[in-house]
Design a protein around this motif. Structure first.
Motif, PDB file in Angstrom:
ATOM      1  N   GLU A   1      -3.159  -8.663   1.756  1.00 19.10           N
ATOM      2  CA  GLU A   1      -3.476  -9.338   0.507  1.00 19.10           C
ATOM      3  C   GLU A   1      -4.486 -10.460   0.729  1.00 19.10           C
ATOM      4  OE1 GLU A   1      -0.008  -8.870  -2.723  1.00 19.10           O
ATOM      5  OE2 GLU A   1       0.227 -10.529  -1.314  1.00 19.10           O
TER       6      GLU A   1
ATOM      7  N   SER B   1      -5.449  -8.300  -8.670  1.00 16.15           N
ATOM      8  CA  SER B   1      -4.491  -7.378  -9.276  1.00 16.15           C
ATOM      9  C   SER B   1      -3.289  -8.113  -9.860  1.00 16.15           C
ATOM     10  CB  SER B   1      -4.025  -6.346  -8.239  1.00 16.15           C
ATOM     11  OG  SER B   1      -3.418  -6.978  -7.123  1.00 16.15           O
TER      12      SER B   1
ATOM     13  N   ARG C   1       1.106  -1.215  -2.514  1.00 14.54           N
ATOM     14  CA  ARG C   1       0.254  -1.673  -1.402  1.00 14.54           C
ATOM     15  C   ARG C   1       1.108  -2.063  -0.207  1.00 14.54           C
ATOM     16  NH1 ARG C   1      -3.214  -6.714  -2.678  1.00 14.54           N
ATOM     17  NH2 ARG C   1      -4.214  -5.293  -4.156  1.00 14.54           N
ATOM     18  N   TRP C   2       2.210  -2.738  -0.466  1.00 17.14           N
ATOM     19  CA  TRP C   2       3.107  -3.125   0.622  1.00 17.14           C
ATOM     20  C   TRP C   2       3.722  -1.888   1.258  1.00 17.14           C
ATOM     21  CZ3 TRP C   2       8.497  -2.453   0.923  1.00 17.14           C
ATOM     22  CH2 TRP C   2       9.104  -3.074   2.024  1.00 17.14           C
TER      23      TRP C   2
ATOM     24  N   PRO D   1      -1.863  -2.141  -7.570  1.00 17.00           N
ATOM     25  CA  PRO D   1      -1.673  -2.241  -6.116  1.00 17.00           C
ATOM     26  C   PRO D   1      -0.915  -3.510  -5.738  1.00 17.00           C
ATOM     27  CG  PRO D   1      -3.898  -2.900  -6.692  1.00 17.00           C
ATOM     28  CD  PRO D   1      -3.254  -2.443  -7.965  1.00 17.00           C
TER      29      PRO D   1
ATOM     30  N   ARG E   1       3.793   6.565  -8.003  1.00 17.09           N
ATOM     31  CA  ARG E   1       3.308   5.275  -7.523  1.00 17.09           C
ATOM     32  C   ARG E   1       3.012   4.359  -8.705  1.00 17.09           C
ATOM     33  NH1 ARG E   1       1.245   4.684  -2.559  1.00 17.09           N
ATOM     34  NH2 ARG E   1      -0.391   3.307  -3.331  1.00 17.09           N
TER      35      ARG E   1
ATOM     36  N   GLU F   1      -3.151  -2.181  10.044  1.00 14.59           N
ATOM     37  CA  GLU F   1      -2.149  -2.467   9.028  1.00 14.59           C
ATOM     38  C   GLU F   1      -0.883  -3.111   9.573  1.00 14.59           C
ATOM     39  OE1 GLU F   1      -2.562  -2.235   5.920  1.00 14.59           O
ATOM     40  OE2 GLU F   1      -4.443  -1.132   5.882  1.00 14.59           O
TER      41      GLU F   1
ATOM     42  N   ASP G   1       2.474   1.135   1.443  1.00 12.46           N
ATOM     43  CA  ASP G   1       1.464   1.791   2.268  1.00 12.46           C
ATOM     44  C   ASP G   1       1.299   1.072   3.604  1.00 12.46           C
ATOM     45  OD1 ASP G   1       1.052   3.598   0.266  1.00 12.46           O
ATOM     46  OD2 ASP G   1      -0.796   2.689  -0.485  1.00 12.46           O
TER      47      ASP G   1
ATOM     48  N   ASP H   1       0.289  -6.614   4.470  1.00 18.54           N
ATOM     49  CA  ASP H   1      -0.242  -5.760   3.411  1.00 18.54           C
ATOM     50  C   ASP H   1      -1.675  -6.121   3.031  1.00 18.54           C
ATOM     51  OD1 ASP H   1       1.471  -7.371   0.625  1.00 18.54           O
ATOM     52  OD2 ASP H   1      -0.055  -8.089   2.014  1.00 18.54           O
TER      53      ASP H   1
ATOM     54  N   GLY I   1       1.469  -6.004  -3.808  1.00 14.06           N
ATOM     55  CA  GLY I   1       1.868  -6.198  -2.422  1.00 14.06           C
ATOM     56  C   GLY I   1       3.359  -6.421  -2.308  1.00 14.06           C
TER      57      GLY I   1
ATOM     58  N   HIS J   1       5.895  -1.653  -5.391  1.00 15.94           N
ATOM     59  CA  HIS J   1       5.062  -2.427  -4.461  1.00 15.94           C
ATOM     60  C   HIS J   1       4.230  -1.454  -3.617  1.00 15.94           C
ATOM     61  CE1 HIS J   1       7.383  -6.124  -5.351  1.00 15.94           C
ATOM     62  NE2 HIS J   1       8.390  -5.284  -5.466  1.00 15.94           N
TER      63      HIS J   1
END
Length: 236
Positions: A225, A92, A204-205, A113, A109, A219, A207, A223, A115, A202
């Motif tokens: 990655e 990504s 993904r981060w 995705p 959002r 989790e 989430d 994140d 991070g 960010h």
């Protein structure tokens, strides 16, 4: 079934005090080096400062001190985790770099995705680390020229001067991006960010942080990655 908090968090913790201290100390040393270099390098500015030797001494000492905050910061677990994130380029990230609408937001959002750090921040960190090492090497040759031949001293001066100009441009761009993004600036100043900002820039981060708060064991370590980093480009 994973339990989720009834209400979204008011703030997300982004940087620890140690991480912010490392950033601020490095930034201060870099700024002093750039200002003193400009006073020594540009004739129109050098005439404004009478004590040229003092300026040169400050420049040399701050230059040699530049890696110290990072080296001391290795004692911080959070900082070491950030370094691992900086050292990973995931599929990504390449898509983010190639896209012209990387700031686009859908449903609150970001469309990529991202991070904890986006590709631009990773490249800036890599450039800064490399620039510090090169400036240290060339600066050492210029400060202690005795063991080095004319070719080495001339080459070191050439590289040092031109890299200084490149660093000025990159630093100006970094400051421009920081001041135009109040969420990022607030994160570095206070260590906290708004969840809405995190979801836009960010996701993904963000989430991962929300899931960590809810107690999801998958989790709490970051994140994730590293999982994506092992995949070939083009896979999701």
């Amino acid at each position: 079934m994973m339990s989720r908090p009834d209400h979204p968090p008011r703030w997300l913790a982004r940087f620890t005090r140690a991480e912010r201290s490392i950033h601020h100390a490095t930034a201060l040393l870099m700024l002093i080096c750039l200002v003193t270099a400009a006073l020594l390098y540009l004739p129109m500015l050098s005439t404004l400062v009478g004590r040229r030797e003092m300026v040169k001494t400050v420049h040399v000492w701050c230059g040699f001190a530049l890696p110290v905050p990072v080296l001391l910061g290795l004692a911080s677990r959070a900082f070491r985790a950030d370094l691992r994130q900086f050292n990973r380029f995931v599929p990504s990230d390449w898509e983010w770099l190639k896209s012209s609408d990387r700031r686009d937001v859908r449903g609150g959002r970001g469309i990529f995705p991202v991070g904890k750090f986006n590709a631009g921040q990773k490249l800036n960190a890599a450039f800064t680390a490399g620039a510090i090492l090169i400036m240290l090497g060339t600066g050492e040759i210029m400060t202690f020229p005795g063991p080095w031949g004319d070719r080495w001293r001339t080459g070191a001066t050439f590289v040092h001067d031109w890299l200084f100009l490149i660093i000025v441009v990159v630093t100006a761009g970094h400051l421009w991006e920081a001041f135009r993004d109040r969420g990022a600036l607030n994160g570095m100043l206070t260590g906290r960010v708004d969840p809405g900002w995190a979801a836009r820039h960010h996701p993904r981060w963000a989430d991962a942080q929300v899931r960590a708060r809810s107690g999801d064991p998958d989790e709490t370590s970051g994140d994730r990655e590293s999982e994506f980093a092992k995949r070939r480009p083009g896979t999701s």
